[in-house]
Design an enzyme around this catalytic site. Sequence first.
Site, PDB file in Angstrom:
ATOM      1  N   SER A 225      -1.973  -3.268   9.068  1.00 41.52           N
ATOM      2  CA  SER A 225      -1.185  -3.852  10.152  1.00 41.52           C
ATOM      3  C   SER A 225       0.295  -3.908   9.786  1.00 41.52           C
ATOM      4  O   SER A 225       0.931  -2.877   9.598  1.00 41.52           O
ATOM      5  CB  SER A 225      -1.745  -5.242  10.479  1.00 41.52           C
ATOM      6  N   HIS A 429      -8.903  -4.905  15.112  1.00 50.64           N
ATOM      7  CA  HIS A 429      -7.756  -5.018  14.222  1.00 50.64           C
ATOM      8  C   HIS A 429      -8.134  -5.562  12.845  1.00 50.64           C
ATOM      9  O   HIS A 429      -7.722  -5.025  11.816  1.00 50.64           O
ATOM     10  CB  HIS A 429      -6.706  -5.915  14.877  1.00 50.64           C
TER      11      HIS A 429
END
Length: 454
Positions: A225, A429
């Site tokens: 990320s 995610h």
Amino acid sequence: MAIAFKWAICSIILLGTVVPSKPQLVIVPIHPSNTIIGEEPLVPLVPLARSQNQLPKSDDFLSSEPQPRSCSKCEQASYPQYISEAEINIVAKLETPKLIQKYGIQVETHFAFTSDGYKLCLHRIPRPGAIPVLLVHGLMASSATWVQFGPSQGLAYILSQSGYDVWMLNTRGNIYSEERQAGRQKDQDFWDFSFHEIGLYDLPAAIDLILLQTKMARIQYIGHSQGSTAFFVMCSERPEYAAKISLMQSLSPSVFMEEIRSPALKFMKLFAGGFTVLLNFLGGHKISLENKIINMFRQHICDKLIPSRICAIFEFVVCGFNFNSFNMTLSPILEGHSSQGASAKQIYHFAQLQGSSVFQKYNYGLILNKLRYKSILPPLYNLSLALSKVALHRGDGDWLGSESDVSRLERSLPNCIENRNIGFKGFSHFDFTISKDVRPLVYDRVINLCDSNR
């Protein structure tokens, strides 16, 4: 104000459907212990990770990618696969060095100092003479990301077992890197940074430290990320560091964000009051553990779908969460190592990129932009300067990494060797670090790429 607030919420609903340099060195050696924490008899809870032969069923896959290799080539150590409920609660409170030491594994703590004065903590599972790999966590996370669920599932352990010298950076502002050389300043000054400063200052300081300590010419880099976002900032602003990276692997590339699906980021982008008013929603310059954004989107998203304490954790509210892939028995550990610290400016920089097809610096507004950048618009980051080999790993359930945005990133990079979709329905995610199937789905391929790009 109330009318503007309701308009912003309505706009969110209409926009889309929610789907559930030179470093100084300090070394603090921690000697391994063979003591297993907790004396309570083990109970048959859900395993920390599935056996390497228990891959997900074929009908769960969205693509016909080859199945990931097993890890039979790794130095397989014998670690317990089941732990007691009491031990889970203890592990939830352990700091990263103790998490590693718990399994009798050597760990070191190092510190690097950035050119703008931040003191950064790095945790290391040493293997002298081996290729160094730098792991960089995402927003609100820490080095615990890579070790919290034990050696069968933690990427840091798997890399170490595979013969790598593993370094884990804690970026400025998390619980391990909350100091400055000049002493702690008032919040407004200390927290005045976004992922831009992490890429400009933190990553170069960490890389310099590792190269100095290991006497190596290059390292490998793996970012999750924001750890990926900051890497591409570094390559644009400090391109000489791209030559020091033999391979970069991006888990959930969060760079272009035109098609993101995060309701919270959409709200923050639309909010007319801008950053000053947003501070009130986030609880100040440092993101508060309990803030209005959490409460607002927990009520409108999480509570009606899944009643869980995880839905009250800021990063999961913002980035989404896949409850189907997570071993809920281990939720106290996840909760204990979440929300490790971040600035409001970090999250607002991400919000500014929402709905845009560009990857650019922080937008201060027309007047301040002109003063800072000599332009009324923020400059774009130059991705053509990211000359190191790059492998991208994305999931179709990732709110911050759509297929089109990651494809745009691939086209922008001069040396992208792979753009891989994780062939598992709804892979999200945080699945890149917490999914119970992360090893066969992601990490086996990560190790393969590390091995083939030594």
